[in-house]
Design a protein around this motif. Structure first.
Motif, PDB file in Angstrom:
ATOM      1  N   ARG A   1       1.234  -1.756   3.332  1.00 11.79           N
ATOM      2  CA  ARG A   1       2.688  -1.600   2.568  1.00 11.79           C
ATOM      3  C   ARG A   1       2.036  -1.420   1.185  1.00 11.79           C
ATOM      4  O   ARG A   1       2.866  -0.892   0.286  1.00 11.79           O
TER       5      ARG A   1
ATOM      6  N   ALA B   1       1.918   0.520   8.292  1.00  7.58           N
ATOM      7  CA  ALA B   1       3.189   0.504   7.535  1.00  7.58           C
ATOM      8  C   ALA B   1       3.335   2.203   7.632  1.00  7.58           C
ATOM      9  O   ALA B   1       2.650   3.030   7.344  1.00  7.58           O
TER      10      ALA B   1
ATOM     11  N   TYR C   1       8.043   1.691  -0.510  1.00  6.89           N
ATOM     12  CA  TYR C   1       7.297   0.998   0.415  1.00  6.89           C
ATOM     13  C   TYR C   1       8.100  -0.194   1.098  1.00  6.89           C
ATOM     14  O   TYR C   1       7.888  -0.633   2.081  1.00  6.89           O
TER      15      TYR C   1
END
Length: 306
Positions: free
Chosen positions: A128, A159, A200
């Motif tokens: 991330r 992620a 993110y």
């Protein structure tokens, strides 16, 4: 304030991938082989002894959208040279072409920025944080979906923002699958150059403990919109070589994408969301079928003892 949320296509960086035709990439074992149309950027940090306990053999295959063959499609991907420790796939959003913006530019730069962060101590093996840093450094106009995996010490960290995907297969069974994040049908979450965008913080984060012999399948939605999970398992269990597996999956997805009678994952989802043929066609037993034409990026990684 108007918010630009565009439907995606797919994109690849030319310095990472430039394909005029369906391309096969050499299997990666221990050190990624530099290829004339695939450039893998190595991490600056030397691998620790613990990192050498498990690693990935990696095979890749790309088939561009038939209308985007000349520029190699619009998908972007990167595999780090330290046994596939970091893998990223990004899919440029095709709607930007309507604004005279090349959809490939954003995803290419995003992936290049991920590669430059590999080995950065501040990243701390967090996919991330890789997305965060890469997005912040990307100056191109556009947007893209993205998935990043980090494999270290037997642990796979993932992620994902949008509808690029990842599957894990163990002993003929699918033990893990990501799922897409969408605003609405065929409009996934995406990182963007716009002021209002996903970040993110919107990424789905997962962790999977892997074993020797496990197989990872990563790809853009061009793969997962056209192939069912049971087909992926079947292809993986009948192919030992990662490069052959990647090619077989890409070829199958391509064949389904041009088959108007194939009831694909994409057509099933479309009907479930209320998209179908007109009512008068339903009277004759007709329904919406067919695959989805798209760039198809497939990355296959098999866990091994180093």
């Amino acid at each position: 304030m108007a918010i630009s949320i565009l439907r995606p296509s797919i994109s690849l960086p030319q310095h990472f991938l430039n394909s005029m035709n369906p391309q096969k990439f050499s299997s990666i074992s221990v050190i990624t082989k530099k290829h004339s149309f695939l450039h893998c950027v190595a991490s600056d940090s030397a691998p620790s002894p613990s990192r050498q306990e498990m690693s990935l053999s990696v095979g890749m295959y790309l088939i561009p959208h038939p209308n985007k063959v000349e520029k190699g499609g619009e998908d972007a991907f990167f595999v780090s040279s330290d046994n596939g420790e970091v893998i990223v796939v990004a899919d440029g959003v095709s709607g930007w072409a309507e604004k005279n913006v090349d959809p490939a530019l954003f995803s290419r730069e995003l992936v290049a920025n991920v590669s430059s962060l590999v080995g950065n101590v501040e990243v701390n093996d967090d996919p991330r944080i890789l997305i965060k840093g890469a997005h912040a450094a990307t100056s191109s106009i556009g947007s893209a979906t993205v998935i990043v995996s980090v494999f270290k010490n037997g642990i796979l960290k993932i992620a994902s923002v949008g509808d690029c995907g990842l599957r894990v297969i163990r002993k003929g069974q699918m033990i893990f699958s990501t799922f897409p994040l969408e605003h609405y049908f065929d409009c996934p979450y995406q990182l963007s150059s716009e002021a209002v965008t996903q970040t993110y913080l919107d990424a789905i984060v997962s962790t999977v403990n892997l074993q020797v012999g496990d197989t990872i399948i990563m790809g853009s939605d061009g793969l997962f919109d056209n192939i069912f999970d049971q087909e992926i398992v079947s292809v993986v269990t009948t192919n030992d070589d990662v490069s052959n597996t990647a090619k077989a999956l890409a070829d199958l997805a391509r064949n389904h994408s041009v088959d108007t009678k194939f009831d694909s994952p994409f057509s099933l989802e479309a009907r479930a969301r209320g998209f179908d043929v007109p009512w008068w066609k339903k009277v004759f037993g007709m329904k919406l079928t067919g695959g989805k034409l798209d760039d198809i990026t497939v990355i296959v990684g098999k866990v091994k003892n180093t």
